[in-house]
Design an enzyme around this catalytic site. Structure first.
Site, PDB file in Angstrom:
ATOM      1  N   LYS A 165       0.873  -1.175   0.000  1.00 33.04           N
ATOM      2  CA  LYS A 165       0.000   0.000   0.000  1.00 33.04           C
ATOM      3  C   LYS A 165       0.908   1.223   0.000  1.00 33.04           C
ATOM      4  O   LYS A 165       2.063   1.160   0.448  1.00 33.04           O
ATOM      5  CB  LYS A 165      -0.860  -0.007   1.273  1.00 33.04           C
ATOM      6  CG  LYS A 165      -2.119   0.810   1.183  1.00 33.04           C
ATOM      7  CD  LYS A 165      -3.290   0.007   0.654  1.00 33.04           C
ATOM      8  CE  LYS A 165      -4.519   0.881   0.542  1.00 33.04           C
ATOM      9  NZ  LYS A 165      -5.700   0.156   0.101  1.00 33.04           N
ATOM     10  N   VAL A 222     -19.568   1.875  -3.360  1.00 32.39           N
ATOM     11  CA  VAL A 222     -19.890   0.470  -3.078  1.00 32.39           C
ATOM     12  C   VAL A 222     -21.292   0.358  -2.474  1.00 32.39           C
ATOM     13  O   VAL A 222     -22.110  -0.459  -2.907  1.00 32.39           O
ATOM     14  CB  VAL A 222     -18.853  -0.157  -2.114  1.00 32.39           C
ATOM     15  CG1 VAL A 222     -19.212  -1.607  -1.827  1.00 32.39           C
ATOM     16  CG2 VAL A 222     -17.448  -0.059  -2.678  1.00 32.39           C
TER      17      VAL A 222
HETATM   18  P1  NAD Z   1     -17.008   6.263  -1.045  1.00 37.60           P
HETATM   19  O1  NAD Z   1     -16.124   7.340  -0.587  1.00 37.60           O
HETATM   20  O2  NAD Z   1     -17.521   6.262  -2.448  1.00 37.60           O
HETATM   21  O3  NAD Z   1     -18.300   6.164  -0.097  1.00 37.60           O
HETATM   22  C1  NAD Z   1     -18.255   6.311   1.284  1.00 37.60           C
HETATM   23  C2  NAD Z   1     -19.586   6.903   1.713  1.00 37.60           C
HETATM   24  O4  NAD Z   1     -19.615   6.937   3.128  1.00 37.60           O
HETATM   25  C3  NAD Z   1     -19.813   8.321   1.222  1.00 37.60           C
HETATM   26  O5  NAD Z   1     -21.095   8.436   0.640  1.00 37.60           O
HETATM   27  C4  NAD Z   1     -19.694   9.166   2.501  1.00 37.60           C
HETATM   28  O6  NAD Z   1     -20.501  10.323   2.477  1.00 37.60           O
HETATM   29  C5  NAD Z   1     -20.176   8.174   3.528  1.00 37.60           C
HETATM   30  N1  NAD Z   1     -19.751   8.473   4.901  1.00 37.60           N
HETATM   31  C6  NAD Z   1     -18.589   9.029   5.324  1.00 37.60           C
HETATM   32  N2  NAD Z   1     -18.612   9.135   6.665  1.00 37.60           N
HETATM   33  C7  NAD Z   1     -19.770   8.606   7.085  1.00 37.60           C
HETATM   34  C8  NAD Z   1     -20.371   8.424   8.357  1.00 37.60           C
HETATM   35  N3  NAD Z   1     -19.750   8.798   9.465  1.00 37.60           N
HETATM   36  N4  NAD Z   1     -21.600   7.851   8.423  1.00 37.60           N
HETATM   37  C9  NAD Z   1     -22.238   7.466   7.296  1.00 37.60           C
HETATM   38  N5  NAD Z   1     -21.734   7.624   6.057  1.00 37.60           N
HETATM   39  C10 NAD Z   1     -20.513   8.186   5.962  1.00 37.60           C
HETATM   40  O7  NAD Z   1     -16.223   4.903  -0.730  1.00 37.60           O
HETATM   41  P2  NAD Z   1     -16.462   3.478  -1.380  1.00 37.60           P
HETATM   42  O8  NAD Z   1     -15.551   3.303  -2.530  1.00 37.60           O
HETATM   43  O9  NAD Z   1     -17.923   3.236  -1.524  1.00 37.60           O
HETATM   44  O10 NAD Z   1     -15.886   2.532  -0.224  1.00 37.60           O
HETATM   45  C11 NAD Z   1     -16.619   2.323   0.967  1.00 37.60           C
HETATM   46  C12 NAD Z   1     -15.775   1.538   1.954  1.00 37.60           C
HETATM   47  O11 NAD Z   1     -15.406   0.292   1.374  1.00 37.60           O
HETATM   48  C13 NAD Z   1     -14.452   2.214   2.316  1.00 37.60           C
HETATM   49  O12 NAD Z   1     -14.152   1.926   3.667  1.00 37.60           O
HETATM   50  C14 NAD Z   1     -13.433   1.543   1.413  1.00 37.60           C
HETATM   51  O13 NAD Z   1     -12.137   1.558   1.976  1.00 37.60           O
HETATM   52  C15 NAD Z   1     -13.995   0.136   1.356  1.00 37.60           C
HETATM   53  N6  NAD Z   1     -13.614  -0.594   0.146  1.00 37.60           N
HETATM   54  C16 NAD Z   1     -13.931  -0.100  -1.084  1.00 37.60           C
HETATM   55  C17 NAD Z   1     -13.575  -0.813  -2.223  1.00 37.60           C
HETATM   56  C18 NAD Z   1     -13.932  -0.308  -3.594  1.00 37.60           C
HETATM   57  O14 NAD Z   1     -13.832  -1.078  -4.564  1.00 37.60           O
HETATM   58  N7  NAD Z   1     -14.369   0.934  -3.743  1.00 37.60           N
HETATM   59  C19 NAD Z   1     -12.891  -2.033  -2.108  1.00 37.60           C
HETATM   60  C20 NAD Z   1     -12.604  -2.527  -0.828  1.00 37.60           C
HETATM   61  C21 NAD Z   1     -12.970  -1.794   0.290  1.00 37.60           C
END
Ligand code: NAD
Length: 367
Positions: A94, A198
């Site tokens: 990472k 996601v």
């Molecule tokens: P993203 O940034 O698109 O979405 C995150 C969402 O969470 C946003 O809509 C944000 O407003 C909301 N949020 C932030 N703080 C919050 C809170 N306190 N309460 C409620 N909602 C809140 O991120 P993503 O790509 O959808 O990823 C979501 C999670 O999954 C992350 O932790 C990421 O590390 C993990 N993840 C994502 C992927 C991927 O392919 N995108 C892969 C593995 C893990």
């Protein structure tokens, strides 16, 4: 972004790198500095036994360097286990760039970062993470081939998030099968916390299946959009963790299962996309187990994204991506059974299987 399982004061007391709480026999840690572009980055290579260390680059305004180092150590270790449990021939790595992605990220900075990645000759392969866009990976690609997650028109596999959501859905169904005897989620109440890239697609899968979906997010506009699109209910309370629900799906931030929430949770299953959902893997994993709450290990069920970028390296197609992601269902069932048989937490069972795969490969290499 980083996890507060130790305070900055505590970190300062420890030896600067190898003595850090998150240091876990990492193979290599590379500190990158470039005065001209303002780049300050750390690349963490945790383990390369199964293959090159692949993991995204996160750009974040860390409070200090300790926090950045802690994050890269913790995240790179997580990638080792994620790839190992998913059966990919990849190690764990990472990178973190210290700074504000909105104001400090420039093409020059990204290119310079790419040159540092290139200097590792493929031992580390980068990808997108928080604060990064596909176009940033395209910029990195100008100076190194050791990058994934580039645009589809440049030969990349495209947005990984819908694939991640599909894998989470598969993992959740497997957990339901184990807990309820059926993987049909119709009429189950599922709270999706965070409806970003996601979370929204997960809501789509869940509502298609007839689950009762409640959503929460800090973005009100997004909440209304998802409610109107899929008929989900917007959470209106003040403490989601204490609400009665069947499944809690953390899809926003890590460490939401912590000292404050672990005894409040009023659900049967925790299964979501967020990385590092357990603030303390041992303590909180054990407490969930004691409380009869089934935890689907995050690094196992959110592996769809890495399966998607792995396709870029191996050259497999969309059908194979979906097949490998669907397989998360079978692996989840295996892990849940193993945890039950051996009495360890589900998180520990997943770690042990991942570690066994790494150890076996290491033995082959030594033979
Ligand atoms: P993203 O940034 O698109 O979405 C995150 C969402 O969470 C946003 O809509 C944000 O407003 C909301 N949020 C932030 N703080 C919050 C809170 N306190 N309460 C409620 N909602 C809140 O991120 P993503 O790509 O959808 O990823 C979501 C999670 O999954 C992350 O932790 C990421 O590390 C993990 N993840 C994502 C992927 C991927 O392919 N995108 C892969 C593995 C893990």
């Amino acid at each position: 972004m980083s996890q507060d399982y130790t305070s900055v004061e505590e970190m300062i007391q420890q030896d600067p790198v190898f003595g850090q709480v998150s240091f876990n026999n990492h193979e290599q840690i590379v500190f990158c500095n470039d005065k001209d572009t303002g780049l300050r980055a750390i690349i963490g290579i945790h383990n390369t036994v199964l293959g090159p260390a692949l993991g995204g680059t996160r750009m974040w305004q860390y409070k200090n360097e300790w926090e950045a180092l802690n994050d890269v150590l913790r995240l790179s270790r997580g990638m080792t286990y994620k790839s190992a449990i998913t059966g990919l021939n990849l190690g764990g790595g990472k990178a973190v760039i210290i700074g504000d992605a909105k104001t400090q990220k420039t093409p020059e900075l990204m290119r310079r970062f790419g040159e540092f990645v290139h200097s590792l000759s493929g031992k580390y392969i980068t990808a997108e993470d928080v604060g990064m866009e596909t176009e940033d990976m395209d910029t990195v690609r100008e100076v190194t081939p050791y990058v994934t997650g580039i645009s589809q028109d440049k030969g990349g596999a495209g947005n990984p998030s819908p694939i991640t959501a599909y894998g989470v859905f598969m993992g959740m169904k497997a957990a339901a099968k184990y807990k309820y005897g059926s993987d049909i989620l119709e009429d189950k109440t599922v709270y999706v916390q965070g409806i970003g890239n996601v979370g929204e697609t997960l809501v789509e899968y869940l509502t298609q299946e007839g689950a009762k979906v409640v959503v929460s997010d800090i973005n009100q506009g997004k909440l209304e959009e998802v409610r109107d699109k899929y008929g989900a209910t917007i959470y209106g309370g003040t403490n989601l963790y204490a609400e009665k629900m069947d499944i809690y799906a953390p899809c926003a931030l890590g460490a939401t299962v912590n000292d404050d929430t672990v005894n409040l949770l009023n659900c049967d299953i925790v299964a979501g996309a967020a990385n590092n959902q357990l603030a303390d893997e041992q303590k909180h994993g054990k407490r969930l187990q004691e409380r009869g709450i089934l935890y689907a290990p995050d690094f196992l069920i959110n592996a769809g994204g890495i399966i998607n970028v792995y396709a870029e390296l191996e050259g497999y197609d969309r059908t194979e991506i979906m097949r490998k992601t669907e397989n998360i269902y079978t692996t989840t069932i295996e892990i849940l059974n193993r945890a039950h048989e051996t009495g360890v937490t589900t998180h520990q069972a997943a770690l042990e299987i991942a570690q066994a795969r790494i150890d076996a490969r290491k033995q082959e290499q030594l033979a």
